[in-house]
Scaffold this motif. Structure first.
Motif, PDB file in Angstrom:
ATOM      1  N   TRP A 372      11.774 -28.061 -41.212  1.00 50.37           N
ATOM      2  CA  TRP A 372      12.685 -27.234 -42.003  1.00 50.37           C
ATOM      3  C   TRP A 372      12.447 -27.352 -43.507  1.00 50.37           C
ATOM      4  CZ3 TRP A 372      18.060 -27.801 -39.118  1.00 50.37           C
ATOM      5  CH2 TRP A 372      17.913 -27.342 -37.801  1.00 50.37           C
ATOM      6  N   PRO A 373      12.256 -28.586 -44.062  1.00 53.39           N
ATOM      7  CA  PRO A 373      11.978 -28.660 -45.501  1.00 53.39           C
ATOM      8  C   PRO A 373      10.693 -27.913 -45.892  1.00 53.39           C
ATOM      9  CG  PRO A 373      12.635 -30.811 -44.663  1.00 53.39           C
ATOM     10  CD  PRO A 373      12.450 -29.932 -43.468  1.00 53.39           C
ATOM     11  N   LYS A 374       9.682 -27.995 -45.021  1.00 55.26           N
ATOM     12  CA  LYS A 374       8.419 -27.292 -45.296  1.00 55.26           C
ATOM     13  C   LYS A 374       8.651 -25.787 -45.335  1.00 55.26           C
ATOM     14  CE  LYS A 374       3.846 -26.524 -43.248  1.00 55.26           C
ATOM     15  NZ  LYS A 374       2.959 -26.873 -42.139  1.00 55.26           N
ATOM     16  N   GLN A 375       9.400 -25.275 -44.338  1.00 56.79           N
ATOM     17  CA  GLN A 375       9.702 -23.849 -44.313  1.00 56.79           C
ATOM     18  C   GLN A 375      10.577 -23.455 -45.500  1.00 56.79           C
ATOM     19  OE1 GLN A 375      10.582 -22.019 -40.369  1.00 56.79           O
ATOM     20  NE2 GLN A 375      10.598 -24.111 -39.613  1.00 56.79           N
ATOM     21  N   GLY A 376      11.547 -24.329 -45.842  1.00 56.35           N
ATOM     22  CA  GLY A 376      12.422 -24.065 -46.972  1.00 56.35           C
ATOM     23  C   GLY A 376      11.656 -23.971 -48.285  1.00 56.35           C
ATOM     24  N   LYS A 377      10.625 -24.818 -48.427  1.00 52.82           N
ATOM     25  CA  LYS A 377       9.805 -24.784 -49.643  1.00 52.82           C
ATOM     26  C   LYS A 377       9.052 -23.463 -49.757  1.00 52.82           C
ATOM     27  CE  LYS A 377       6.316 -27.446 -52.165  1.00 52.82           C
ATOM     28  NZ  LYS A 377       5.376 -28.569 -52.128  1.00 52.82           N
ATOM     29  N   MET A 378       8.467 -23.007 -48.617  1.00 54.12           N
ATOM     30  CA  MET A 378       7.746 -21.732 -48.632  1.00 54.12           C
ATOM     31  C   MET A 378       8.685 -20.572 -48.957  1.00 54.12           C
ATOM     32  SD  MET A 378       4.827 -21.843 -45.650  1.00 54.12           S
ATOM     33  CE  MET A 378       5.735 -22.610 -44.322  1.00 54.12           C
ATOM     34  N   ALA A 379       9.916 -20.630 -48.381  1.00 53.79           N
ATOM     35  CA  ALA A 379      10.893 -19.563 -48.640  1.00 53.79           C
ATOM     36  C   ALA A 379      11.345 -19.590 -50.089  1.00 53.79           C
ATOM     37  CB  ALA A 379      12.086 -19.725 -47.708  1.00 53.79           C
ATOM     38  N   ALA A 380      11.563 -20.796 -50.649  1.00 52.27           N
ATOM     39  CA  ALA A 380      12.005 -20.921 -52.042  1.00 52.27           C
ATOM     40  C   ALA A 380      10.948 -20.410 -53.009  1.00 52.27           C
ATOM     41  CB  ALA A 380      12.340 -22.381 -52.347  1.00 52.27           C
ATOM     42  N   GLU A 381       9.673 -20.596 -52.653  1.00 51.52           N
ATOM     43  CA  GLU A 381       8.581 -20.122 -53.509  1.00 51.52           C
ATOM     44  C   GLU A 381       8.239 -18.654 -53.276  1.00 51.52           C
ATOM     45  OE1 GLU A 381       5.429 -22.809 -52.611  1.00 51.52           O
ATOM     46  OE2 GLU A 381       6.310 -24.491 -53.719  1.00 51.52           O
ATOM     47  N   GLY A 382       8.925 -18.026 -52.298  1.00 49.78           N
ATOM     48  CA  GLY A 382       8.708 -16.604 -52.035  1.00 49.78           C
ATOM     49  C   GLY A 382       7.473 -16.308 -51.206  1.00 49.78           C
ATOM     50  N   LYS A 383       6.940 -17.327 -50.517  1.00 56.02           N
ATOM     51  CA  LYS A 383       5.732 -17.138 -49.699  1.00 56.02           C
ATOM     52  C   LYS A 383       6.135 -16.700 -48.289  1.00 56.02           C
ATOM     53  CE  LYS A 383       3.178 -20.686 -52.276  1.00 56.02           C
ATOM     54  NZ  LYS A 383       2.520 -22.001 -52.199  1.00 56.02           N
ATOM     55  N   TRP A 384       6.694 -15.490 -48.175  1.00 60.69           N
ATOM     56  CA  TRP A 384       7.234 -15.024 -46.885  1.00 60.69           C
ATOM     57  C   TRP A 384       6.133 -14.699 -45.882  1.00 60.69           C
ATOM     58  CZ3 TRP A 384      12.067 -16.046 -46.052  1.00 60.69           C
ATOM     59  CH2 TRP A 384      12.954 -16.137 -47.131  1.00 60.69           C
ATOM     60  N   ASP A 385       5.003 -14.194 -46.350  1.00 57.31           N
ATOM     61  CA  ASP A 385       3.906 -13.882 -45.424  1.00 57.31           C
ATOM     62  C   ASP A 385       3.358 -15.162 -44.792  1.00 57.31           C
ATOM     63  OD1 ASP A 385       4.159 -11.232 -46.012  1.00 57.31           O
ATOM     64  OD2 ASP A 385       2.655 -11.260 -47.603  1.00 57.31           O
ATOM     65  N   ALA A 386       3.193 -16.203 -45.613  1.00 52.70           N
ATOM     66  CA  ALA A 386       2.709 -17.492 -45.092  1.00 52.70           C
ATOM     67  C   ALA A 386       3.728 -18.111 -44.154  1.00 52.70           C
ATOM     68  CB  ALA A 386       2.425 -18.451 -46.261  1.00 52.70           C
ATOM     69  N   LEU A 387       5.013 -17.941 -44.475  1.00 52.90           N
ATOM     70  CA  LEU A 387       6.077 -18.485 -43.615  1.00 52.90           C
ATOM     71  C   LEU A 387       6.093 -17.777 -42.264  1.00 52.90           C
ATOM     72  CD1 LEU A 387       8.559 -20.268 -43.163  1.00 52.90           C
ATOM     73  CD2 LEU A 387       9.940 -18.536 -44.290  1.00 52.90           C
ATOM     74  N   LYS A 388       5.963 -16.447 -42.276  1.00 56.40           N
ATOM     75  CA  LYS A 388       5.972 -15.697 -41.019  1.00 56.40           C
ATOM     76  C   LYS A 388       4.773 -16.057 -40.153  1.00 56.40           C
ATOM     77  CE  LYS A 388       6.597 -11.048 -39.190  1.00 56.40           C
ATOM     78  NZ  LYS A 388       5.645 -11.228 -38.096  1.00 56.40           N
ATOM     79  N   GLU A 389       3.604 -16.224 -40.794  1.00 54.30           N
ATOM     80  CA  GLU A 389       2.398 -16.611 -40.055  1.00 54.30           C
ATOM     81  C   GLU A 389       2.570 -17.994 -39.423  1.00 54.30           C
ATOM     82  OE1 GLU A 389      -2.409 -17.210 -40.848  1.00 54.30           O
ATOM     83  OE2 GLU A 389      -1.092 -16.543 -42.479  1.00 54.30           O
ATOM     84  N   TRP A 390       3.193 -18.898 -40.174  1.00 53.83           N
ATOM     85  CA  TRP A 390       3.437 -20.248 -39.634  1.00 53.83           C
ATOM     86  C   TRP A 390       4.411 -20.185 -38.458  1.00 53.83           C
ATOM     87  CZ3 TRP A 390       7.563 -23.374 -38.671  1.00 53.83           C
ATOM     88  CH2 TRP A 390       7.299 -24.716 -38.442  1.00 53.83           C
ATOM     89  N   GLN A 391       5.466 -19.382 -38.591  1.00 49.98           N
ATOM     90  CA  GLN A 391       6.476 -19.268 -37.539  1.00 49.98           C
ATOM     91  C   GLN A 391       5.909 -18.646 -36.278  1.00 49.98           C
ATOM     92  OE1 GLN A 391       9.536 -17.091 -39.572  1.00 49.98           O
ATOM     93  NE2 GLN A 391      10.568 -18.928 -40.327  1.00 49.98           N
ATOM     94  N   ASP A 392       4.991 -17.681 -36.439  1.00 47.96           N
ATOM     95  CA  ASP A 392       4.379 -17.031 -35.274  1.00 47.96           C
ATOM     96  C   ASP A 392       3.497 -18.013 -34.509  1.00 47.96           C
ATOM     97  OD1 ASP A 392       5.624 -14.712 -35.916  1.00 47.96           O
ATOM     98  OD2 ASP A 392       3.899 -13.813 -36.907  1.00 47.96           O
ATOM     99  N   ASN A 393       2.835 -18.929 -35.239  1.00 46.05           N
ATOM    100  CA  ASN A 393       1.956 -19.913 -34.587  1.00 46.05           C
ATOM    101  C   ASN A 393       2.711 -21.130 -34.094  1.00 46.05           C
ATOM    102  OD1 ASN A 393      -0.309 -18.335 -35.129  1.00 46.05           O
ATOM    103  ND2 ASN A 393      -0.562 -19.219 -37.160  1.00 46.05           N
ATOM    104  N   ALA A 394       3.937 -21.343 -34.596  1.00 45.19           N
ATOM    105  CA  ALA A 394       4.731 -22.509 -34.172  1.00 45.19           C
ATOM    106  C   ALA A 394       5.481 -22.200 -32.892  1.00 45.19           C
ATOM    107  CB  ALA A 394       5.718 -22.895 -35.271  1.00 45.19           C
ATOM    108  N   LYS A 395       5.884 -23.232 -32.183  1.00 48.40           N
ATOM    109  CA  LYS A 395       6.610 -23.074 -30.920  1.00 48.40           C
ATOM    110  C   LYS A 395       8.009 -23.631 -31.113  1.00 48.40           C
ATOM    111  CE  LYS A 395       6.630 -24.567 -26.090  1.00 48.40           C
ATOM    112  NZ  LYS A 395       6.002 -25.409 -25.096  1.00 48.40           N
ATOM    113  N   GLY A 396       8.994 -22.714 -31.237  1.00 42.90           N
ATOM    114  CA  GLY A 396      10.366 -23.146 -31.418  1.00 42.90           C
ATOM    115  C   GLY A 396      10.581 -23.877 -32.721  1.00 42.90           C
ATOM    116  N   GLY A 397       9.767 -23.584 -33.738  1.00 41.31           N
ATOM    117  CA  GLY A 397       9.916 -24.237 -35.031  1.00 41.31           C
ATOM    118  C   GLY A 397       9.241 -25.578 -35.123  1.00 41.31           C
ATOM    119  N   VAL A 398       8.425 -25.932 -34.118  1.00 44.82           N
ATOM    120  CA  VAL A 398       7.737 -27.237 -34.105  1.00 44.82           C
ATOM    121  C   VAL A 398       6.237 -26.994 -34.127  1.00 44.82           C
ATOM    122  CG1 VAL A 398       7.406 -29.393 -32.866  1.00 44.82           C
ATOM    123  CG2 VAL A 398       9.600 -28.250 -32.778  1.00 44.82           C
ATOM    124  N   GLU A 399       5.503 -27.688 -34.997  1.00 49.67           N
ATOM    125  CA  GLU A 399       4.054 -27.491 -35.099  1.00 49.67           C
ATOM    126  C   GLU A 399       3.350 -28.101 -33.898  1.00 49.67           C
ATOM    127  OE1 GLU A 399       2.863 -27.428 -39.692  1.00 49.67           O
ATOM    128  OE2 GLU A 399       3.826 -29.256 -39.043  1.00 49.67           O
TER     129      GLU A 399
END
Length: 399
Positions: A372-399
């Protein structure tokens, strides 16, 4: 704006009819009004209240941009759900619940990608190079995948909530959602257990008219949420344009006194030396003109002071449910604990987040906030494309 459901409409649709008294679940006692001819009658006033509560929650989830998965495989409900939900462009399962649909979502996505691969084969001509038997087998596979998973082809990540018709029949879907802490909305009859359900709608889940009335109200709430999301995006664009115009206006106000200063001194220099009294009278006027710009500068300074306050208010309105693994209840618990922005979430430690969730509810103790902190950092920096790509590759929010 959707019209609120009325008791009269629910009564005409037969929403109040429950099961035989010998088949009831004692946990449904708070929602039962009476017993008539060996059949339990559901309290429709409670049904209306619970339906409106569920619709409000569904509206918020759809407004946040998350998908809502509808599950209804029984014969009376499948056609109604497919018709109503396809209108609001939400995923649904009406044929068969594939085991591991939520808990093994990565594998299900691979099956969906097979359909796109077959479609690509047909477009580029490789499909025609296969033998007649192979083409027949591929067509059958494509038809089977389309029937079972075609309605969820656009669902690239875990849903924000699921809506179930008949929890007894769809008990596997309910258990999978519980494991991943996905909110469960359901039509619950008198023979079902309401305890695992987050948003209970006590109603008759066997009659097609009853299902149609409930699903119509739910579909309206979802469409209202989607419309609200569109209007918010349009308002954001307008807000950016207004801020740009305000910034230009502030710079003009700040530069205006500098341009007017030399004009204020002109009358004093032009005054004749012999006439002393008029010069004395003009002096205070010149001083007044010099003092005027300071008054004009004051609003500009106040506006600059107010700008950080406006930015702070805007920061508190961030939606934490956009982080993979955070549901509405978890977001509420974090907000109460003071973690209401992506920046605050990025600075928080996973152990501290775990303690907050466990104190708020024992049902959220199994959540893993490690990412969550990692995702929060990407969202705070406005890196939504990178966040969405990470979420699509993650399983239930877990790497």
């Amino acid at each position: 704006m959707a019209v609120k459901a009325e008791v009269k409409d629910l009564l005409e649709a037969g929403v109040h009819f429950g099961h035989l008294t010998r088949k009831w679940n004692p946990n449904m006692a708070p929602y039962i009004y009476m017993e008539r001819n060996g059949i339990h009658v559901i309290n429709l006033y409670k049904t209306v209240a619970k339906l409106e509560e569920a619709c409000e929650a569904l509206k918020k989830i759809s407004a946040s941009g998350r998908k809502i998965l509808f599950v209804a495989t029984k014969k009376q409900a499948k056609d109604i759900v497919a018709q109503k939900i396809s209108e609001v462009n939400m995923p649904y399962i009406t044929e068969r619940w594939p085991g591991g649909m939520l808990t093994n979502f990565v594998t299900i996505r691979k099956a969906v990608k097979k359909m796109t691969a077959i479609d690509r084969m047909k477009k580029d001509g490789t499909f025609n190079t296969l033998s007649k038997k192979e083409r027949l087998q591929v067509d059958r596979l494509r038809a089977k995948l389309e029937k079972n998973l075609g309605s969820i082809s656009d669902m690239t990540r875990l849903p924000g909530a699921i809506f179930v018709v008949d929890t007894m029949r769809e008990h596997i879907a309910v258990k999978e959602a519980q494991k991943l802490n996905i909110p469960v909305f359901a039509m619950v009859d008198t023979n079902s257990d309401p305890r695992p359900i987050d948003f209970v709608i006590p109603s008759n889940d066997d009659a097609s008219r009853s299902i149609e009335v409930i699903m119509s109200r739910v579909a309206e709430a979802v469409s209202d949420g989607l419309a609200e999301r569109k209007s918010e995006k349009a308002a954001e664009k307008e807000g950016k344009e207004e801020k740009a115009t305000e910034a230009k206006a502030e710079t003009k106000v700040a530069e205006a006194p500098k341009a007017e200063a030399p004009k204020a001194e002109a009358p004093v220099e032009a005054a004749p030396a012999k006439e002393e009294k008029p010069a004395a009278a003009e002096a205070p006027k010149a001083e007044e003109k010099k003092a005027a710009p300071k008054k004009e500068e004051a609003p500009a300074k106040e506006a600059k002071k107010e700008a950080p306050a406006k930015a702070a208010k805007a920061a508190t309105a961030e939606d934490l449910t956009k982080i993979e693994g955070i549901g509405p209840k978890a977001a509420e618990a974090l907000t109460k604990a003071g973690i209401s922005t992506y920046a605050a979430l990025a600075e928080a430690k996973p152990d501290a987040i775990k303690e907050i969730l466990t104190e708020a509810s024992s049902r959220m103790a199994h959540l893993d906030p490690g990412s969550w902190p990692k995702q929060g950092k990407m969202a705070a920096e406005g890196k939504w494309d990178a966040l969405k790509e990470w979420q699509d590759n993650a399983k239930g929010g877990v790497e």
